[in-house]
Design a protein around this motif. Structure first.
Motif, PDB file in Angstrom:
ATOM      1  N   ILE A 242       0.858  -1.187   0.000  1.00 42.54           N
ATOM      2  CA  ILE A 242       0.000   0.000   0.000  1.00 42.54           C
ATOM      3  C   ILE A 242       0.899   1.244   0.000  1.00 42.54           C
ATOM      4  O   ILE A 242       1.738   1.421   0.901  1.00 42.54           O
ATOM      5  CB  ILE A 242      -0.935   0.012   1.223  1.00 42.54           C
ATOM      6  CG1 ILE A 242      -1.817  -1.247   1.208  1.00 42.54           C
ATOM      7  CG2 ILE A 242      -1.789   1.277   1.231  1.00 42.54           C
ATOM      8  CD1 ILE A 242      -2.671  -1.415   2.443  1.00 42.54           C
ATOM      9  N   ILE A 243       0.725   2.074  -1.036  1.00 47.35           N
ATOM     10  CA  ILE A 243       1.455   3.334  -1.140  1.00 47.35           C
ATOM     11  C   ILE A 243       0.451   4.453  -0.859  1.00 47.35           C
ATOM     12  O   ILE A 243      -0.510   4.646  -1.614  1.00 47.35           O
ATOM     13  CB  ILE A 243       2.076   3.508  -2.537  1.00 47.35           C
ATOM     14  CG1 ILE A 243       3.004   2.326  -2.856  1.00 47.35           C
ATOM     15  CG2 ILE A 243       2.835   4.828  -2.627  1.00 47.35           C
ATOM     16  CD1 ILE A 243       3.526   2.324  -4.291  1.00 47.35           C
TER      17      ILE A 243
ATOM     18  N   HIS B   4      -7.206  -2.063 -11.961  1.00 44.77           N
ATOM     19  CA  HIS B   4      -8.662  -1.974 -11.866  1.00 44.77           C
ATOM     20  C   HIS B   4      -9.130  -0.591 -12.308  1.00 44.77           C
ATOM     21  O   HIS B   4      -8.658   0.442 -11.819  1.00 44.77           O
ATOM     22  CB  HIS B   4      -9.113  -2.237 -10.434  1.00 44.77           C
ATOM     23  CG  HIS B   4     -10.605  -2.239 -10.286  1.00 44.77           C
ATOM     24  ND1 HIS B   4     -11.274  -1.291  -9.552  1.00 44.77           N
ATOM     25  CD2 HIS B   4     -11.560  -3.063 -10.814  1.00 44.77           C
ATOM     26  CE1 HIS B   4     -12.573  -1.537  -9.594  1.00 44.77           C
ATOM     27  NE2 HIS B   4     -12.767  -2.602 -10.366  1.00 44.77           N
ATOM     28  N   GLN B   5     -10.077  -0.601 -13.275  1.00 45.79           N
ATOM     29  CA  GLN B   5     -10.638   0.652 -13.747  1.00 45.79           C
ATOM     30  C   GLN B   5     -11.930   0.982 -13.012  1.00 45.79           C
ATOM     31  O   GLN B   5     -12.016   1.936 -12.265  1.00 45.79           O
ATOM     32  CB  GLN B   5     -10.885   0.590 -15.261  1.00 45.79           C
ATOM     33  CG  GLN B   5     -11.359   1.917 -15.838  1.00 45.79           C
ATOM     34  CD  GLN B   5     -11.580   1.850 -17.323  1.00 45.79           C
ATOM     35  OE1 GLN B   5     -12.172   0.886 -17.828  1.00 45.79           O
ATOM     36  NE2 GLN B   5     -11.095   2.861 -18.060  1.00 45.79           N
TER      37      GLN B   5
ATOM     38  N   GLU C  86      -7.220   4.130  -4.993  1.00 47.12           N
ATOM     39  CA  GLU C  86      -8.345   4.489  -4.137  1.00 47.12           C
ATOM     40  C   GLU C  86      -8.252   5.951  -3.728  1.00 47.12           C
ATOM     41  O   GLU C  86      -7.165   6.449  -3.396  1.00 47.12           O
ATOM     42  CB  GLU C  86      -8.390   3.600  -2.891  1.00 47.12           C
ATOM     43  CG  GLU C  86      -8.710   2.142  -3.203  1.00 47.12           C
ATOM     44  CD  GLU C  86      -8.957   1.322  -1.950  1.00 47.12           C
ATOM     45  OE1 GLU C  86      -8.748   1.856  -0.846  1.00 47.12           O
ATOM     46  OE2 GLU C  86      -9.340   0.147  -2.090  1.00 47.12           O
ATOM     47  N   GLY C  87      -9.387   6.659  -3.750  1.00 50.89           N
ATOM     48  CA  GLY C  87      -9.443   8.078  -3.376  1.00 50.89           C
ATOM     49  C   GLY C  87      -9.705   8.967  -4.563  1.00 50.89           C
ATOM     50  O   GLY C  87     -10.313  10.033  -4.436  1.00 50.89           O
ATOM     51  N   TRP C  88      -9.253   8.555  -5.729  1.00 49.44           N
ATOM     52  CA  TRP C  88      -9.490   9.329  -6.938  1.00 49.44           C
ATOM     53  C   TRP C  88     -10.820   8.920  -7.568  1.00 49.44           C
ATOM     54  O   TRP C  88     -11.284   7.782  -7.395  1.00 49.44           O
ATOM     55  CB  TRP C  88      -8.352   9.136  -7.937  1.00 49.44           C
ATOM     56  CG  TRP C  88      -7.065   9.768  -7.490  1.00 49.44           C
ATOM     57  CD1 TRP C  88      -6.671  11.057  -7.696  1.00 49.44           C
ATOM     58  CD2 TRP C  88      -6.000   9.153  -6.758  1.00 49.44           C
ATOM     59  NE1 TRP C  88      -5.437  11.299  -7.154  1.00 49.44           N
ATOM     60  CE2 TRP C  88      -4.995  10.133  -6.565  1.00 49.44           C
ATOM     61  CE3 TRP C  88      -5.794   7.880  -6.239  1.00 49.44           C
ATOM     62  CZ2 TRP C  88      -3.814   9.895  -5.883  1.00 49.44           C
ATOM     63  CZ3 TRP C  88      -4.624   7.620  -5.563  1.00 49.44           C
ATOM     64  CH2 TRP C  88      -3.646   8.611  -5.379  1.00 49.44           C
ATOM     65  N   THR C  89     -11.419   9.817  -8.341  1.00 52.58           N
ATOM     66  CA  THR C  89     -12.767   9.564  -8.867  1.00 52.58           C
ATOM     67  C   THR C  89     -12.801   8.472  -9.919  1.00 52.58           C
ATOM     68  O   THR C  89     -13.744   7.661  -9.946  1.00 52.58           O
ATOM     69  CB  THR C  89     -13.364  10.847  -9.455  1.00 52.58           C
ATOM     70  OG1 THR C  89     -12.443  11.388 -10.440  1.00 52.58           O
ATOM     71  CG2 THR C  89     -13.615  11.867  -8.354  1.00 52.58           C
TER      72      THR C  89
ATOM     73  N   ALA D  71     -10.334  13.393  -3.292  1.00 54.80           N
ATOM     74  CA  ALA D  71     -11.120  14.077  -2.267  1.00 54.80           C
ATOM     75  C   ALA D  71     -10.490  13.898  -0.896  1.00 54.80           C
ATOM     76  O   ALA D  71     -10.625  14.752  -0.021  1.00 54.80           O
ATOM     77  CB  ALA D  71     -12.549  13.549  -2.265  1.00 54.80           C
ATOM     78  N   SER D  72      -9.811  12.796  -0.681  1.00 49.71           N
ATOM     79  CA  SER D  72      -9.080  12.516   0.555  1.00 49.71           C
ATOM     80  C   SER D  72      -7.764  11.866   0.176  1.00 49.71           C
ATOM     81  O   SER D  72      -7.498  11.637  -1.004  1.00 49.71           O
ATOM     82  CB  SER D  72      -9.901  11.615   1.477  1.00 49.71           C
ATOM     83  OG  SER D  72     -10.193  10.393   0.820  1.00 49.71           O
ATOM     84  N   ARG D  73      -6.939  11.582   1.175  1.00 49.94           N
ATOM     85  CA  ARG D  73      -5.636  11.004   0.847  1.00 49.94           C
ATOM     86  C   ARG D  73      -5.783   9.789  -0.065  1.00 49.94           C
ATOM     87  O   ARG D  73      -6.565   8.871   0.196  1.00 49.94           O
ATOM     88  CB  ARG D  73      -4.910  10.572   2.126  1.00 49.94           C
ATOM     89  CG  ARG D  73      -4.305  11.737   2.893  1.00 49.94           C
ATOM     90  CD  ARG D  73      -3.259  11.252   3.881  1.00 49.94           C
ATOM     91  NE  ARG D  73      -3.745  10.190   4.738  1.00 49.94           N
ATOM     92  CZ  ARG D  73      -2.952   9.315   5.367  1.00 49.94           C
ATOM     93  NH1 ARG D  73      -1.646   9.370   5.174  1.00 49.94           N
ATOM     94  NH2 ARG D  73      -3.461   8.418   6.158  1.00 49.94           N
ATOM     95  N   GLY D  74      -5.011   9.780  -1.151  1.00 48.13           N
ATOM     96  CA  GLY D  74      -5.085   8.680  -2.091  1.00 48.13           C
ATOM     97  C   GLY D  74      -4.155   7.546  -1.724  1.00 48.13           C
ATOM     98  O   GLY D  74      -3.146   7.728  -1.032  1.00 48.13           O
TER      99      GLY D  74
END
Length: 822
Positions: free
Chosen positions: A203-204, A236-237, A278-281, A316-319
């Motif tokens: 996890i980065i 994953h898209q 995760e975190g991006w739209t 929107a929050s930390r990615g």
């Protein structure tokens, strides 16, 4: 074993705590969460961690009075390391006392919180005037840590309890990172050699929201050790759609499609390294997406995996970037930790030593019913509740792909365990079980595709004569099928009784009747160990044709509540038996006493043993082809399938055969013992009136001559020695004293036509037979004992050898010389 390792700043002190204690310490302290931030971060009401101070027990904040409503005033200090306090007034205003009637800034509040600055890194906190909302509720003080970070490392808060009822201690509330991202591994996995091994997720995380700058390209390259390789990458898209290494979007649905498609897609996903943003739209391959994958530079190349992307809009929050690792472990890979080095470009920070797996030679876990502590009596088929003896166990992969499809796993029990039947769980196929139904102690199972957990229910019985006293672990050895051999405890076997033999006061004498024998105590190892309606037998191991036997005895219960009936000797005195009328509810002890024994003149000298046997302790043996005890309750139903185990006469129309068709054959081949215990019992020796002091000297005898020499003295026989079947035959009466045997110790039985010699050993020869019994053991004399001129002649050489006397033969002089005792 799975482990959770967080590798942040390569420091293994993420949640370390230093806790000095005070005499009045009465609180449990914690931090709500520990974020990772940069060295310019300032915590406010939107993201500040909370320091939570809670009563250990109701009333601890009221001087230990659990019935008190009012909270005592608590005054304590908070000291910071690697951070400064900010917005002191807001800290006081936003502190809450959970479980109290009210809180600062809330209507109806009757308590106050004051926070006063001592230095930039130290404040004094006073909490007073609060009352419990409900009796029995614990109080908890929640203090927001509005702080500004100083430098890289851990930010900590220390509670100095002063004279309060709090527990002091130091707690990490933030990690200050150098760089824009941090990386760690979640759930380190055990892996084995082969393709598609599942390692831990990497996890980065952005240190702060937007750390990965928009409009810029970033790359993360992950390198494995030598001889480890990444499997193909899929990014994953959305939904069921993934971007492969060529930049093509592929759909891999696992629901709503034919089963064959689901199976194929699950296989593809299970064999790929899946990357998720995760975190991006959204994620795609164009500038329209928040994350734009640069397919040309996103690839796997042996030990290297590269993810190249552009951030087009901030999250929107930390990615977070989550890499679900799938790797190939080649033949030359080294065992041990598998660590990954992260090399970044753009705002991805470098990080080394990310341990994602432990490479092991095998990976299988074993679990037995009742943790291997389920107990079974030897010699039994059923427990005291008439349930069959069976135990369940599970073997499960702990390393993916440890089980190799098409291979056999072998399960081997101790040689005193006999497997009757094996059933597999629903996940396994009974048809792949190989069990040779002849009482063997092993079975095998052929692994099917995609099996990672196997559960078996084994029906078995243990030999009553298992080689232990008391209890013994039933070990199961498991090997094959791709896993390294292991040995585990399946259950516990136990003997139903213990035996204690009293001291023998005098050796039993040959040729004496009704002699006193030692008493015997038989003690149950637990209540119900002696089975109701069964017969307990104490059986002489050897009687040599009934030459030693039990003439009578008494039995009584000296401990416990077992009830007995019908005791007697049996088999012509071969043993004692007593029937169990009502089994015990309290472990019982039986005393066999006033035991009388008869010893004939033909009984061999030596030690005699006694066996504990009978249907009160044994139910799994055969006797001349007939099953003993409840073994004859087994039934076998037609069609080659064992559908029923207990007899049932109410199954109208059911075609079943007798036990001898199936289980009887298992038990007959198992070679069970009829005993559960064997003990030394009595010693038998030469009677006193046969014992004389006789000195042995050198003796010479010549064929055809009635004179012979004993030392320097010439002696005369009334019948001369002769040769028969190449054996020198001599009269027993004359040779006995010459060879050191008392004349009284040579006994003739005219009815049986036997001569018995009582010396250091008991030897018996029958007229017309070539067989001599030495302490009951037959030996070929080479020539038959015979009578000539009313004298019994025997082959003297074999006779002397049985006594351990050295001799030489002079063929020319036809003389045999027996040498004197050294």
């Amino acid at each position: 074993m799975r482990k959770r390792i967080a590798l942040i700043l390569a420091v293994a002190m993420l949640f370390s705590v230093i806790m000095p204690m005070s005499v009045s310490a009465a609180s449990s302290n914690s931090v709500s969460y520990v974020p990772t931030v940069d060295d310019e971060h300032v915590f406010d009401s939107s993201d500040a961690p909370e320091l939570r101070i809670e009563e250990d027990s109701t009333g601890d904040f009221s001087d230990g009075d659990s019935s008190a409503v009012m909270m005592e005033t608590q005054v304590f200090r908070l000291n910071l390391t690697n951070a400064d306090f900010v917005n002191i007034a807001d800290i006081a205003a936003d502190t809450r006392v959970q479980g109290a009637v009210g809180n600062p800034g809330v209507p109806g509040t009757d308590g106050t919180v004051r926070v006063s600055r001592r230095t930039d890194t130290s404040v004094t906190v006073t909490v007073s005037g609060f009352t419990r909302a409900n009796a029995g509720d614990d109080l908890r003080i929640d203090i927001p840590l509005y702080t500004e970070m100083d430098s890289e490392g851990e930010a900590r808060v220390t509670i100095d309890q002063q004279n309060s009822n709090l527990t002091g201690g130091t707690y990490t509330f933030a990690i200050v990172a150098d760089g824009e991202t941090t990386a760690f591994v979640d759930d380190v996995e055990d892996i084995s050699r082969g393709r598609y091994q599942r390692a831990g997720d990497i996890i980065i995380d952005e240190v702060t929201t937007g750390s990965l700058s928009s409009g810029d390209s970033h790359r993360a390259r992950l390198r494995l050790p030598n001889n480890f390789e990444w499997e193909n990458i899929l990014i994953h898209q959305s939904g069921d759609d993934y971007i492969n290494e060529s930049g093509t979007v592929v759909s891999l649905p696992t629901t709503g499609v034919p089963a064959s498609t689901i199976e194929a897609n699950e296989r593809t996903l299970g064999r790929s390294t899946i990357v998720r943003f995760e975190g991006w739209t959204n994620v795609g391959t164009t500038a329209a997406e928040a994350i734009q994958i640069n397919a040309a530079d996103t690839e796997t190349d042996g030990r290297d995996l590269s993810i190249d992307f552009t951030v087009n809009s901030a999250p929107a929050s930390r990615g977070s970037i989550i890499i679900g690792s799938r790797i190939n472990v080649t033949r030359d890979a080294n065992y041990g930790e598998v660590s990954v080095n992260l090399t970044g470009r753009g705002d991805i920070s470098n990080q080394s030593g990310l341990v994602i797996a432990e490479y092991m030679d095998f990976g299988a876990a074993f679990e037995a019913e009742e943790d291997g502590e389920k107990e079974f009596f030897v010699g039994r088929l059923f427990d005291n509740n008439d349930e069959e003896y069976e135990v369940e166990f599970t073997i499960e992969e702990t390393v993916d792909n440890s089980f190799i499809s098409g291979r056999d796993i072998d399960f081997i029990f101790p040689d005193w365990i006999h497997v009757i039947d094996v059933e597999a769980s629903d996940d396994a196929e009974d048809g792949t079980i190989s069990l040779d139904k002849d009482g063997e102690n092993e079975f095998s199972y052929t692994i099917e595709d995609d099996e990672d957990e196997l559960t078996f229910n084994v029906r078995f019985t243990a030999n009553g004569n298992a080689p232990f006293d008391g209890t013994e672990d039933i070990m199961i050895k498991i090997s094959g099928g791709g896993i390294e051999e292991m040995e585990q405890v399946l259950a516990v076997a136990k003997k139903p009784v213990t035996v204690e033999v009293g001291e023998q006061v005098e050796m039993l004498s040959i040729g004496t009747m009704k002699q006193d024998a030692p008493e015997i105590l038989i003690s149950e190892t637990e209540a119900g160990a002696l089975m109701e309606d069964g017969m307990l037998r104490l059986h002489l191991r050897e009687t040599y044709g009934g030459s030693i036997r039990i003439d009578g005895f008494d039995v009584e219960v000296v401990e416990g509540d077992i009830e007995l009936k019908d005791d007697d000797t049996y088999g012509g005195g071969v043993g004692m038996e007593v029937e169990i009328d009502v089994e015990s509810t309290e472990a019982s002890t039986l005393r066999f006493y006033n035991i009388k024994m008869d010893v004939d003149r033909s009984a061999p000298m030596g030690e005699y043993q006694i066996d504990v046997r009978g249907t009160a302790v044994i139910e799994n043996i055969t006797d001349d082809g007939d099953l003993i005890g409840r073994a004859d309750d087994y039934q076998f139903f037609g069609g080659g399938v064992q559908d029923e185990w207990r007899s049932n006469t109410n199954l109208a129309g059911t075609n079943y055969n007798t036990v001898n068709d199936h289980v009887a054959e298992i038990l007959k081949e198992a070679d069970f013992s009829s005993r559960v215990f064997r003990a030394d019992y009595v010693s038998v020796g030469t009677p006193i009136n046969l014992q004389e002091d006789v000195t042995r000297e050198e003796v010479s005898m010549t064929v055809g001559q009635t004179t012979y020499m004993v030392g320097s003295e010439q002696m005369t026989m009334d019948v001369a020695p002769f040769v028969q079947d190449n054996r020198l035959m001599v009269p027993v009466a004359h040779v006995s004293r010459a060879l050191g045997v008392s004349r009284n110790a040579v006994v003739w039985d005219g009815d049986a036509r036997t001569v018995t010699i009582y010396a250091d050993k008991v030897m018996q020869m029958e007229i017309g037979s070539r067989t001599m019994l030495v302490n009951g053991v037959p030996s070929d004399m080479g020539a038959a004992a015979t009578i000539v001129s009313e004298r019994t002649f025997v082959p003297v050489s074999r006779f002397a050898r049985a006594l351990g006397i050295d001799y030489t033969w002079d063929a020319a002089a036809q003389t045999v010389t027996f040498h004197e005792e050294k």
